[in-house]
Design a protein around this motif. Structure first.
Motif, PDB file in Angstrom:
ATOM      1  N   ALA A  76      16.600  32.533 -16.562  1.00  0.00           N
ATOM      2  CA  ALA A  76      16.533  33.572 -17.587  1.00  0.00           C
ATOM      3  C   ALA A  76      17.633  34.566 -17.251  1.00  0.00           C
ATOM      4  CB  ALA A  76      15.161  34.248 -17.562  1.00  0.00           C
ATOM      5  N   GLU A  77      18.562  34.736 -18.182  1.00  0.00           N
ATOM      6  CA  GLU A  77      19.712  35.600 -17.891  1.00  0.00           C
ATOM      7  C   GLU A  77      19.874  36.661 -18.976  1.00  0.00           C
ATOM      8  OE1 GLU A  77      21.585  35.491 -15.218  1.00  0.00           O
ATOM      9  OE2 GLU A  77      20.982  33.563 -14.366  1.00  0.00           O
ATOM     10  N   VAL A 109       9.854  31.494  -9.391  1.00  0.00           N
ATOM     11  CA  VAL A 109       9.572  31.612  -7.961  1.00  0.00           C
ATOM     12  C   VAL A 109       9.990  33.008  -7.515  1.00  0.00           C
ATOM     13  CG1 VAL A 109       9.973  30.616  -5.680  1.00  0.00           C
ATOM     14  CG2 VAL A 109      10.117  29.152  -7.712  1.00  0.00           C
ATOM     15  N   ALA A 110       9.088  33.731  -6.902  1.00  0.00           N
ATOM     16  CA  ALA A 110       9.426  35.086  -6.463  1.00  0.00           C
ATOM     17  C   ALA A 110      10.579  35.042  -5.471  1.00  0.00           C
ATOM     18  CB  ALA A 110       8.214  35.748  -5.817  1.00  0.00           C
ATOM     19  N   ASP A 125      14.919  29.449  -1.239  1.00  0.00           N
ATOM     20  CA  ASP A 125      15.395  29.026  -2.560  1.00  0.00           C
ATOM     21  C   ASP A 125      15.105  27.527  -2.700  1.00  0.00           C
ATOM     22  OD1 ASP A 125      16.879  28.154  -4.788  1.00  0.00           O
ATOM     23  OD2 ASP A 125      18.308  29.792  -4.536  1.00  0.00           O
ATOM     24  N   LEU A 155      15.053  25.469  -5.347  1.00  0.00           N
ATOM     25  CA  LEU A 155      15.976  24.677  -6.166  1.00  0.00           C
ATOM     26  C   LEU A 155      17.247  24.328  -5.387  1.00  0.00           C
ATOM     27  CD1 LEU A 155      16.819  23.417  -8.885  1.00  0.00           C
ATOM     28  CD2 LEU A 155      17.666  25.683  -9.564  1.00  0.00           C
ATOM     29  N   MET A 185      12.538  22.441 -12.094  1.00  0.00           N
ATOM     30  CA  MET A 185      11.998  23.696 -11.563  1.00  0.00           C
ATOM     31  C   MET A 185      11.882  24.734 -12.684  1.00  0.00           C
ATOM     32  SD  MET A 185      11.158  23.683  -8.345  1.00  0.00           S
ATOM     33  CE  MET A 185      11.240  25.440  -8.018  1.00  0.00           C
ATOM     34  N   ASN A 199      12.386  34.971  -0.018  1.00  0.00           N
ATOM     35  CA  ASN A 199      11.722  33.670  -0.038  1.00  0.00           C
ATOM     36  C   ASN A 199      12.774  32.569   0.012  1.00  0.00           C
ATOM     37  OD1 ASN A 199       8.900  33.941  -0.071  1.00  0.00           O
ATOM     38  ND2 ASN A 199       8.908  34.539  -2.234  1.00  0.00           N
ATOM     39  N   GLY A 223      17.268  23.049 -13.019  1.00  0.00           N
ATOM     40  CA  GLY A 223      16.811  24.420 -12.828  1.00  0.00           C
ATOM     41  C   GLY A 223      16.697  25.138 -14.162  1.00  0.00           C
TER      42      GLY A 223
HETATM   43  N1  CTP Z   1      14.201  29.215  -7.800  1.00  0.00           N
HETATM   44  C1  CTP Z   1      13.729  28.585  -6.671  1.00  0.00           C
HETATM   45  N2  CTP Z   1      13.409  29.324  -5.563  1.00  0.00           N
HETATM   46  C2  CTP Z   1      13.576  30.659  -5.557  1.00  0.00           C
HETATM   47  C3  CTP Z   1      14.056  31.317  -6.701  1.00  0.00           C
HETATM   48  C4  CTP Z   1      14.360  30.559  -7.821  1.00  0.00           C
HETATM   49  O1  CTP Z   1      13.591  27.355  -6.672  1.00  0.00           O
HETATM   50  N3  CTP Z   1      13.270  31.345  -4.461  1.00  0.00           N
HETATM   51  C5  CTP Z   1      14.562  28.383  -8.959  1.00  0.00           C
HETATM   52  C6  CTP Z   1      13.763  28.678 -10.228  1.00  0.00           C
HETATM   53  O2  CTP Z   1      12.621  27.857 -10.298  1.00  0.00           O
HETATM   54  C7  CTP Z   1      14.764  28.344 -11.316  1.00  0.00           C
HETATM   55  C8  CTP Z   1      16.121  28.612 -10.680  1.00  0.00           C
HETATM   56  O3  CTP Z   1      15.889  28.655  -9.280  1.00  0.00           O
HETATM   57  O4  CTP Z   1      14.733  26.976 -11.651  1.00  0.00           O
HETATM   58  C9  CTP Z   1      16.792  29.864 -11.094  1.00  0.00           C
HETATM   59  O5  CTP Z   1      15.969  30.960 -10.846  1.00  0.00           O
HETATM   60  P1  CTP Z   1      16.591  32.402 -10.919  1.00  0.00           P
HETATM   61  O6  CTP Z   1      15.558  33.402 -10.589  1.00  0.00           O
HETATM   62  O7  CTP Z   1      17.308  32.506 -12.229  1.00  0.00           O
HETATM   63  O8  CTP Z   1      17.709  32.279  -9.785  1.00  0.00           O
HETATM   64  P2  CTP Z   1      17.986  33.136  -8.511  1.00  0.00           P
HETATM   65  O9  CTP Z   1      18.868  32.314  -7.633  1.00  0.00           O
HETATM   66  O10 CTP Z   1      16.725  33.644  -7.915  1.00  0.00           O
HETATM   67  O11 CTP Z   1      18.890  34.311  -9.055  1.00  0.00           O
HETATM   68  P3  CTP Z   1      18.547  35.834  -9.504  1.00  0.00           P
HETATM   69  O12 CTP Z   1      19.050  36.680  -8.399  1.00  0.00           O
HETATM   70  O13 CTP Z   1      19.317  35.977 -10.799  1.00  0.00           O
HETATM   71  O14 CTP Z   1      17.055  35.955  -9.713  1.00  0.00           O
END
Ligand code: CTP
Ligand code: CA
Length: 231
Positions: free
Chosen positions: A153-154, A101-102, A133, A135, A97, A131, A150
């Motif tokens: 970006a941190e 993903v928003a 999740d 992953l 992944m 949305n 997965g």
């Molecule tokens: N991801 C996903 N579905 C989502 C958001 C994220 O599958 N709705 C996946 C991304 O493709 C990526 C991984 O989760 O591989 C981590 O995304 P990230 O945005 O870092 O994680 P989040 O759980 O959304 O945490 P944050 O609140 O830090 O954005």
């Protein structure tokens, strides 16, 4: 180390890679988007194909061309991406992944374009909803032996450094590998080089880079290959 141009260590494997960034519609002409160019996901797809895998690239608004020799499934928003990835993951040896993903989408999508009220200076307030999740969902019911990867970006902050956040995210998502990118400098999006740390659920930790995204991609497939070998 595997991964040279002539190494076909992924022959007979089927892999799914998501790339790019989803756009969440607000009205017929507007969306909420993000700055993901799709370069890392495209590099992953290209390197997997070069190493002999059958590759499905689930592509959300790529700013770069998709590689040849991969099957491309175009998607727009997060829910379309979810549906495509869940359909393609059946029978896959690995799902990566790399897409951004928003996390949220507008609660309402209006069928008519949102207009200014010429009589006032009022501005609308846009309500958002979460949305799915993708992953976490993939990891929660991965078939035996399927490797789920997965990306994250941190930035470091008062709650912990980049790796601490990465470890916590890996545990939260339940995936096999998390590729952690330090974006503290803000210099990653759209660039050709990056530095990542590959965190394994098994506790492993490997730093790669600064390196071109192709080399990062090869390191990810090396780590995936090791885990496939174990299965
Ligand atoms: N991801 C996903 N579905 C989502 C958001 C994220 O599958 N709705 C996946 C991304 O493709 C990526 C991984 O989760 O591989 C981590 O995304 P990230 O945005 O870092 O994680 P989040 O759980 O959304 O945490 P944050 O609140 O830090 O954005
Ligand atoms: Ca997120």
């Amino acid at each position: 180390r595997p991964g040279g141009p002539e190494v076909r260590d992924l022959a007979g494997r089927r892999v799914v890679v998501s790339a790019g960034g989803t756009r969440e519609p607000l009205d017929p002409v507007r969306y909420l988007g993000n700055r993901s160019s799709g370069r890392q996901g495209v590099a992953l797809a290209a390197r997997a194909a070069a190493r002999g895998a059958e590759v499905v690239l689930v592509a959300a608004h790529l700013e770069v061309p998709a590689p040849t020799g991969v099957r491309v499934v175009d998607v727009g928003d997060a829910r379309e991406l979810r549906a495509a990835v869940l359909a393609e993951r059946t029978g896959a040896d690995a799902v990566v992944m790399a897409a951004a993903v928003a996390d949220f989408r507008p609660a309402q999508v209006t069928t008519a374009k949102i207009k200014k009220d010429p009589a006032t200076q009022d501005a609308p307030v846009v309500a958002l909803v979460r949305n799915p999740d993708v992953l976490a969902e993939l990891a929660a019911d991965a078939p035996e032996g399927q490797v789920v990867v997965g990306f994250a970006a941190e930035t470091g902050d008062e709650d912990g450094d980049v790796l601490a956040h990465g470890r916590a995210k890996l545990a939260r998502k339940g995936c096999d590998l998390l590729v952690v990118n330090d974006v503290g400098g803000g210099a990653v999006f759209g660039r050709d080089e990056s530095t990542v740390v590959l965190l394994g659920r098994d506790g492993s930790e490997r730093t790669v880079g600064p390196a071109p995204k192709e080399l990062v991609a090869d390191a990810v497939w090396d780590a995936v290959g090791e885990r496939l070998g174990r299965g």
